[in-house]
Design a protein around this motif. Structure first.
Motif, PDB file in Angstrom:
ATOM      1  N   UNK A  10      33.854  60.169  34.075  1.00 57.65           N
ATOM      2  CA  UNK A  10      35.163  59.732  34.544  1.00 57.65           C
ATOM      3  C   UNK A  10      35.197  58.208  34.498  1.00 57.65           C
ATOM      4  N   UNK A  11      36.214  57.642  33.873  1.00 56.79           N
ATOM      5  CA  UNK A  11      36.315  56.191  33.779  1.00 56.79           C
ATOM      6  C   UNK A  11      37.751  55.746  34.014  1.00 56.79           C
ATOM      7  N   UNK A  12      37.876  54.533  34.572  1.00 59.78           N
ATOM      8  CA  UNK A  12      39.178  53.975  34.929  1.00 59.78           C
ATOM      9  C   UNK A  12      39.899  53.443  33.693  1.00 59.78           C
ATOM     10  N   UNK A  13      41.204  53.183  33.802  1.00 62.29           N
ATOM     11  CA  UNK A  13      41.945  52.549  32.698  1.00 62.29           C
ATOM     12  C   UNK A  13      41.372  51.169  32.396  1.00 62.29           C
ATOM     13  N   UNK A  14      41.559  50.706  31.184  1.00 59.76           N
ATOM     14  CA  UNK A  14      41.055  49.394  30.789  1.00 59.76           C
ATOM     15  C   UNK A  14      42.141  48.329  30.809  1.00 59.76           C
ATOM     16  N   UNK A  15      43.401  48.714  31.040  1.00 60.45           N
ATOM     17  CA  UNK A  15      44.495  47.746  31.110  1.00 60.45           C
ATOM     18  C   UNK A  15      45.560  48.281  32.044  1.00 60.45           C
ATOM     19  N   UNK A  16      46.524  47.449  32.358  1.00 64.24           N
ATOM     20  CA  UNK A  16      47.606  47.866  33.246  1.00 64.24           C
ATOM     21  C   UNK A  16      47.312  47.544  34.701  1.00 64.24           C
ATOM     22  N   UNK A  57      32.215  43.824  32.821  1.00 63.89           N
ATOM     23  CA  UNK A  57      33.645  44.132  32.779  1.00 63.89           C
ATOM     24  C   UNK A  57      34.264  43.856  31.410  1.00 63.89           C
ATOM     25  N   UNK A  58      33.450  43.752  30.375  1.00 65.84           N
ATOM     26  CA  UNK A  58      33.951  43.373  29.053  1.00 65.84           C
ATOM     27  C   UNK A  58      34.949  44.387  28.489  1.00 65.84           C
ATOM     28  N   UNK A  59      34.921  45.623  28.966  1.00 68.74           N
ATOM     29  CA  UNK A  59      35.861  46.626  28.458  1.00 68.74           C
ATOM     30  C   UNK A  59      37.247  46.488  29.072  1.00 68.74           C
ATOM     31  N   UNK A  60      37.378  45.682  30.129  1.00 65.90           N
ATOM     32  CA  UNK A  60      38.661  45.521  30.821  1.00 65.90           C
ATOM     33  C   UNK A  60      39.396  44.309  30.278  1.00 65.90           C
ATOM     34  N   UNK A  61      40.633  44.515  29.852  1.00 69.21           N
ATOM     35  CA  UNK A  61      41.410  43.437  29.237  1.00 69.21           C
ATOM     36  C   UNK A  61      41.587  42.251  30.169  1.00 69.21           C
ATOM     37  N   UNK A  63      31.798  37.229  37.938  1.00 71.40           N
ATOM     38  CA  UNK A  63      30.626  38.067  38.179  1.00 71.40           C
ATOM     39  C   UNK A  63      30.296  38.014  39.667  1.00 71.40           C
ATOM     40  N   UNK A  64      31.341  38.051  40.500  1.00 73.08           N
ATOM     41  CA  UNK A  64      31.161  37.959  41.937  1.00 73.08           C
ATOM     42  C   UNK A  64      30.733  39.280  42.548  1.00 73.08           C
ATOM     43  N   UNK A  65      30.903  39.425  43.846  1.00 76.71           N
ATOM     44  CA  UNK A  65      30.493  40.661  44.543  1.00 76.71           C
ATOM     45  C   UNK A  65      31.216  41.891  43.995  1.00 76.71           C
ATOM     46  N   UNK A  66      30.568  43.038  44.112  1.00 75.74           N
ATOM     47  CA  UNK A  66      31.209  44.289  43.697  1.00 75.74           C
ATOM     48  C   UNK A  66      31.102  45.358  44.783  1.00 75.74           C
TER      49      UNK A  66
END
Length: 463
Positions: free
Chosen positions: A366-372, A445-449, A160-163
């Motif tokens: 618009x949303x980014x991929x969640x994996x890869x 960021x829970x949606x990101x694997x 949960x650092x800087x964004x």
């Protein structure tokens, strides 16, 4: 009267007892030698397992959602070899039969221990090394070999650092204009060492858990409740997304489609009128320009969009991505990454001033991929490209721009209100927070694997 002579000779008993003691001593010594040998082998195996788990976790992001992909297996096997060991058998995901030599078991996600708190988490890699080790002295007692097993687990932190990162080491890297309110649930980093590294004007406000500035701050009444920490050393690495590679098809030839559904083009795609338009991943030479008119329905299917310089209107070279938001338009794209390779255009998402009062009738999602490889990356401009990016919009009605805006060598003007975004990331050379608007940055960021992409190549041992 008879006289009897008796003698006591215990030399034979002492010899027998001495022999038994010597045998017991040799047995204990033998077991000690075997035990020490096992400990040495186990230590070497543990070092190899630790290295293999770290190497596998490092590659997890490149697997595009595939558990224990070839890159992870190769990394783990190489790490074992580099530690002087050889795994004759490789198993994956808690299945298969252990071989006669050393067996490497690689699990992603972890599955060997039912009580593991990281069970089924795909950003963790679990390695188990096992082999039957022959004994020296214990074999005389019938114990010919002992199973030696080690386990290690490594993962990427969710963090949960800087964004928000402004990368310019000189000048005012972050500028906040009057009338702007920025609320961030994550920390802000300004890497400029100048005395005016963070500059703002009266009436501009920034709220964040922490604001770290390598230089000083200037301005009056500009930070309300969040006081910046000035003259703080820049982080290492300075650019938290520098590890990202260019897409593998960035050098591919231009696409050939000329109408919807598009899958790449040899000249600029200009959407000027209403209607249904579909885009597929591909190489777009000349870029994509959308001036969405009334009742437009525009969809970007999941994947990576390569934006290159190419012929535009009237033969003028153009490129990049330009989205102009208008009333009653719908622009959607889940699991997309836009990569701007050219220099004649940047990435811009703009709401015209005249349309602001009606934008509540529009939907932009618009949303980014969640994996890869590009998990969490929505907009990515090539290193060396200095084309300025502009993101100005009052996105409501469940609209969102969810993902990282990464323009490492360019200025970004940002003023986006998107209340439904779970997370936002902004990494650029210079950042200008402007337009009289309230911008919010989330860090869920829970949606990101693999957790936040800002964790980059940082992996850590868990067990």
């Amino acid at each position: 009267m008879k006289t009897y002579l008796t003698t006591t000779d215990e030399s034979g008993s002492i010899l027998v007892i001495s022999a038994l003691c010597l045998l017991m001593f040799l047995t204990i010594l033998g077991f000690a030698v075997d035990f020490g040998h096992f400990l040495l082998i186990k230590r070497n195996m543990q070092n190899a397992a630790d290295a293999a788990a770290l190497a596998a976790a490092l590659e997890a992001r490149t697997c595009n959602g595939t558990n224990v992909c070839a890159a992870m297996q190769s990394a783990a096997q190489n790490a074992v070899s580099e530690n002087g060991l050889t795994a004759s058998t490789t198993l994956t995901n808690c299945s298969g039969t252990v071989g006669s030599g050393m067996t490497l078991t690689l699990n992603n996600p972890p599955c060997a221990v039912g009580t593991d708190p990281n069970l089924n988490k795909t950003n963790y890699a679990e390695v188990i090394l096992s082999q039957q080790v022959p004994t020296y002295f214990a074999g005389l007692m019938g114990l010919k070999s002992v199973l030696v097993k080690t386990r290690a687990e490594a993962g990427r932190g969710l963090g949960s650092g800087p964004c928000i990162y402004a990368l310019n080491p000189t000048g005012p890297a972050i500028t906040i204009i009057a009338g702007v309110i920025v609320r961030s649930r994550c920390a802000v980093v300004d890497e400029s060492t100048s005395s005016d590294a963070l500059t703002c004007v009266i009436g501009a406000f920034m709220y964040a858990p922490r604001i770290s500035v390598s230089g000083g701050s200037s301005g009056l009444l500009c930070l309300a409740s969040s006081t910046p920490q000035t003259y703080v050393p820049a982080p290492n690495p300075a650019d938290p997304l520098a590890y990202l590679p260019a897409p593998s098809n960035a050098g591919a030839a231009c696409g050939t489609s000329t109408s919807s559904p598009y899958s790449g083009s040899s000249s600029a795609v200009n959407v000027l009128l209403g209607g249904n338009v579909t885009f597929n991943p591909g190489v777009y030479c000349g870029g994509i320009s959308i001036t969405a008119a009334l009742a437009s329905n525009i969809k970007f299917n999941p994947g990576t969009y390569i934006l290159k310089d190419g012929p535009g209107l009237l033969g003028i070279t153009s490129g990049g991505l330009n989205i102009t938001l208008n009333e009653l338009s719908s622009i959607t794209g889940n699991g997309v990454t836009f990569y701007n390779e050219g220099t004649q255009g940047s990435i811009n998402v703009i709401e015209p001033v005249s349309g602001g009062s009606l934008l509540s009738l529009s939907n932009v999602s618009l949303s980014a991929p969640t994996s890869g490889t590009y998990a969490g990356i929505l907009f990515f401009q090539a290193h060396g490209s200095t084309s300025t990016g502009v993101f100005i919009a009052n996105l409501i009605n469940n609209s969102k721009l969810e993902g990282a805006i990464y323009l490492p060598d360019a200025d970004v003007s940002y003023g986006v209100s998107a209340l439904s975004s779970s997370y936002n990331i902004l990494v650029a050379k210079d950042i200008h927070l402007n337009v009289a608007i309230a911008s919010a940055f989330g860090n869920d960021y829970s949606s990101l694997a693999g957790g936040s992409p800002l964790n980059g190549n940082n992996v850590f041992l868990v067990q």
